[in-house]
Design a protein around this motif. Structure first.
Motif, mmCIF file in Angstrom:
data_model
loop_
_atom_site.group_PDB
_atom_site.id
_atom_site.type_symbol
_atom_site.label_atom_id
_atom_site.label_comp_id
_atom_site.label_asym_id
_atom_site.label_seq_id
_atom_site.Cartn_x
_atom_site.Cartn_y
_atom_site.Cartn_z
ATOM 1 N N THR A 1 9.555 -13.003 19.104
ATOM 2 C CA THR A 1 9.311 -13.664 20.379
ATOM 3 C C THR A 1 8.397 -12.821 21.265
ATOM 4 O O THR A 1 8.292 -13.065 22.469
ATOM 5 N N GLY A 2 7.744 -11.830 20.663
ATOM 6 C CA GLY A 2 6.784 -11.012 21.393
ATOM 7 C C GLY A 2 5.409 -11.647 21.361
ATOM 8 O O GLY A 2 5.045 -12.465 22.205
ATOM 9 N N ALA A 3 4.628 -11.286 20.331
ATOM 10 C CA ALA A 3 3.274 -11.835 20.196
ATOM 11 C C ALA A 3 3.260 -13.361 20.057
ATOM 12 O O ALA A 3 2.397 -14.016 20.654
ATOM 13 N N PRO A 4 4.158 -13.994 19.279
ATOM 14 C CA PRO A 4 4.111 -15.459 19.176
ATOM 15 C C PRO A 4 4.229 -16.177 20.523
ATOM 16 O O PRO A 4 3.488 -17.119 20.795
ATOM 17 N N VAL A 5 5.156 -15.736 21.368
ATOM 18 C CA VAL A 5 5.295 -16.372 22.679
ATOM 19 C C VAL A 5 4.071 -16.105 23.547
ATOM 20 O O VAL A 5 3.552 -17.009 24.213
ATOM 21 N N CYS A 6 3.588 -14.863 23.532
ATOM 22 C CA CYS A 6 2.412 -14.524 24.339
ATOM 23 C C CYS A 6 1.194 -15.341 23.909
ATOM 24 O O CYS A 6 0.372 -15.721 24.738
ATOM 25 N N ALA A 7 1.080 -15.626 22.609
ATOM 26 C CA ALA A 7 -0.059 -16.400 22.123
ATOM 27 C C ALA A 7 0.037 -17.865 22.523
ATOM 28 O O ALA A 7 -0.989 -18.526 22.750
ATOM 29 N N LEU A 8 1.246 -18.391 22.638
ATOM 30 C CA LEU A 8 1.432 -19.820 22.890
ATOM 31 C C LEU A 8 1.384 -20.192 24.367
ATOM 32 O O LEU A 8 1.350 -21.374 24.704
ATOM 33 N N LEU A 9 1.392 -19.195 25.248
ATOM 34 C CA LEU A 9 1.362 -19.484 26.681
ATOM 35 C C LEU A 9 0.063 -18.954 27.288
ATOM 36 O O LEU A 9 -0.331 -17.820 27.013
ATOM 37 N N PRO A 10 -0.600 -19.753 28.113
ATOM 38 C CA PRO A 10 -1.918 -19.362 28.639
ATOM 39 C C PRO A 10 -1.864 -18.422 29.836
ATOM 40 O O PRO A 10 -2.831 -18.326 30.588
ATOM 41 N N LEU B 1 -6.275 -23.700 25.987
ATOM 42 C CA LEU B 1 -5.233 -24.728 26.087
ATOM 43 C C LEU B 1 -5.374 -25.778 24.987
ATOM 44 O O LEU B 1 -4.368 -26.283 24.461
ATOM 45 N N HIS B 2 -6.612 -26.102 24.606
ATOM 46 C CA HIS B 2 -6.841 -27.087 23.547
ATOM 47 C C HIS B 2 -6.574 -26.495 22.159
ATOM 48 O O HIS B 2 -6.363 -27.244 21.203
ATOM 49 N N VAL B 3 -6.590 -25.166 22.065
ATOM 50 C CA VAL B 3 -6.348 -24.498 20.782
ATOM 51 C C VAL B 3 -4.853 -24.334 20.512
ATOM 52 O O VAL B 3 -4.410 -24.356 19.349
ATOM 53 N N ILE B 4 -4.044 -24.194 21.557
ATOM 54 C CA ILE B 4 -2.614 -23.895 21.423
ATOM 55 C C ILE B 4 -1.877 -24.834 20.463
ATOM 56 O O ILE B 4 -1.082 -24.371 19.634
ATOM 57 N N PRO B 5 -2.082 -26.159 20.515
ATOM 58 C CA PRO B 5 -1.334 -27.043 19.604
ATOM 59 C C PRO B 5 -1.566 -26.760 18.122
ATOM 60 O O PRO B 5 -0.756 -27.172 17.284
ATOM 61 N N PHE B 6 -2.658 -26.062 17.787
ATOM 62 C CA PHE B 6 -2.971 -25.786 16.381
ATOM 63 C C PHE B 6 -2.596 -24.355 15.966
ATOM 64 O O PHE B 6 -2.929 -23.931 14.865
ATOM 65 N N MET B 7 -1.914 -23.612 16.835
ATOM 66 C CA MET B 7 -1.487 -22.251 16.489
ATOM 67 C C MET B 7 -0.205 -22.322 15.663
ATOM 68 O O MET B 7 0.903 -22.085 16.140
ATOM 69 N N PHE B 8 -0.377 -22.632 14.408
ATOM 70 C CA PHE B 8 0.773 -22.949 13.563
ATOM 71 C C PHE B 8 1.640 -21.739 13.227
ATOM 72 O O PHE B 8 2.846 -21.878 13.051
#
Length: 475
Positions: A148-157, A188-195
């Protein structure tokens, strides 16, 4: 000069050394030496020494090392004031089971999203005692906070990751031509594809709920805790061991006193701990990080506030405050050594152009359908073996984005694959700063943490790779 397949030898040698010896720092030093022997032959020593000096004097590296050291000081001060103890008692009212402990850690990981360092060190500090009381292995906590470190930081702008990548995206003409305006808007448009970040968080939640079982090394960690072994050596045993081996020849009473003085942990002579003595400093740390955008300023401000908060209330004297400040910083020295060694490997692999060589190998076989999946896979491997996630992305973006344009691929999907590869490296690499900090904060062996979380990181990467292939077909 090109090194072709020879540039693969340093990471291979380093990983083999780490697996065989279970030593992180030594493996990293070995890998950097192998790289410089290939680069400079028998004259490798002077350039390697210059590399060490340049990495130590690098302001970016100094910034990271200083933050980690100061956080060690903060942890010791909070422990002396019994702030962590007070917070743990408060959290225990809500965390009645293993599931609630891990879920609480996951939720806190999603709340503290500003920076992955802040996320990891804050949650690890406050939750490790709760895990001990609820018989949850610290390896499980380390996995949850790392996931929940890098994954959360990557998913929030609103994080350091978003700021970095938003700036990098707008340096590519093809990305700017998409017409989203700003880098953050593009992000923001890239976030939905950060699988990968999405998969990593999903797997973490399912693990916390007990839906995904504990298997492999993680299962062994749970079995060890059930036997009553938390996997942490008491300070007394460490003191005795050091006394027997490092100051041999001195009288026994002097020997014990000297070693205890060096390794003395915060004394427990203060009144019962209060949660406010943890929550207030951490609130200042998080708030100042958001307000200033600079974690170094935030942690220095927090340490100053601890001085004001603790000394007038006689939770400690000024002399004790000063002692703990130094002891806490010194306690982080093994972590700082591993981080410095990882900087050496990152630079050495960069000098050998490892990323360029690997990308050139697969480039002739790519098409628009498989491009995002292959980009994710290659960057995940590169960031794993070099511990250079942002650095690898800086090199890869100018290569893969024009390639996506030439192949008529989906640019947003390709950008997301680049970010996902970096998140995997931060999360899964055995000696990345996030992995090292997670294990150090939870006070467990670095390789134990890396190995116990590896099956879950691999599962997340398989899910992400599959999603990129499917998305490549559909989009």
């Amino acid at each position: 000069m090109t090194y072709d397949w020879l540039c693969l030898l340093p990471p291979i040698a380093m990983l083999a050394f780490a697996i065989k010896t279970k030593k992180s720092f030594e493996a990293l030093i070995f890998g950097s030496l192998v790289a410089y022997i290939i680069l400079y032959g028998f004259g490798f020593l002077r350039p390697w020494c210059d590399l060490v000096l340049s990495e130590i004097s690098n302001p970016d590296n100094q910034y990271i090392l200083l933050i980690c050291g100061l956080f060690g000081s903060l942890i010791f001060l909070l422990r002396e004031a019994r702030g962590t103890e007070g917070f743990s008692k408060w959290v225990l009212k809500f965390c009645k089971s293993e599931r609630s402990v891990l879920l609480t850690s996951s939720i806190l990981g999603c709340i503290i999203f500003v920076d992955d360092y802040l996320n990891i060190m804050t949650i690890g500090t406050c939750m490790k005692d709760v895990c001990d009381k609820r018989k949850v292995p610290r390896e499980a906590l380390a996995y949850v906070i790392d996931s929940t470190g890098a994954p959360v930081c990557a998913l929030l702008p609103f994080s350091t990751w978003a700021v970095f990548y938003a700036g990098m995206f707008m340096m590519e003409p093809a990305v700017e031509a998409l017409g989203f305006g700003s880098g953050i808007e593009t992000y923001l448009h890239v976030i939905p594809f950060m699988f990968y970040p999405i998969a990593a968080l999903a797997v973490t939640v399912l693990f916390s709920l007990g839906i995904i079982p504990k298997y492999g090394p993680m299962k062994k960690a749970y079995e060890r805790v059930r036997r009553g072994d938390l996997g942490i050596k008491p300070v007394v045993e460490v003191d005795k061991e050091l006394g027997d081996h490092t100051v041999a020849g001195m009288e026994e009473n002097m020997e014990t006193a000297a070693v205890n003085a060096m390794l003395e942990k915060p004394r427990r002579t203060t009144p019962p701990g209060k949660a406010v003595d943890f929550l207030l400093p951490m609130g200042i740390l998080i708030g100042m990080t958001i307000y200033t955008g600079d974690m170094l300023i935030a942690i220095i401000t927090t340490l100053f506030m601890c001085l004001i908060l603790f000394i007038p209330r006689k939770l400690m004297t000024f002399g004790r405050f000063s002692e703990l400040f130094i002891q806490g910083f010194a306690d982080m020295l093994p972590v700082l050594a591993i981080l410095l060694a990882s900087f050496l490997v990152k630079t050495a692999c960069g000098e050998m152009n490892l990323s360029g060589y690997v990308i050139s190998l697969v480039q002739p076989y790519l098409n628009s359908i498989i491009l995002p999946g292959v980009v994710f896979l290659i960057l995940a491997i590169l960031t794993f073996v070099t511990s250079s996630f942002w650095g690898i992305e800086v090199i890869a973006l100018p290569i893969v984005i024009p390639l996506a344009v030439a192949l008529h691929g989906n640019i947003l999907l390709t950008l997301a694959a680049v970010v996902s590869g970096g998140v995997f490296g931060s999360h899964a690499c055995f000696y990345s700063d996030a992995t090292v900090l997670s294990s150090a904060t939870c006070e467990i062996n670095n390789l134990d943490h890396a190995i116990t979380q590896a099956p879950y990181a691999i599962l997340s990467s398989i899910l992400a790779f599959s999603a990129y292939i499917i998305a490549g077909i559909l989009l």
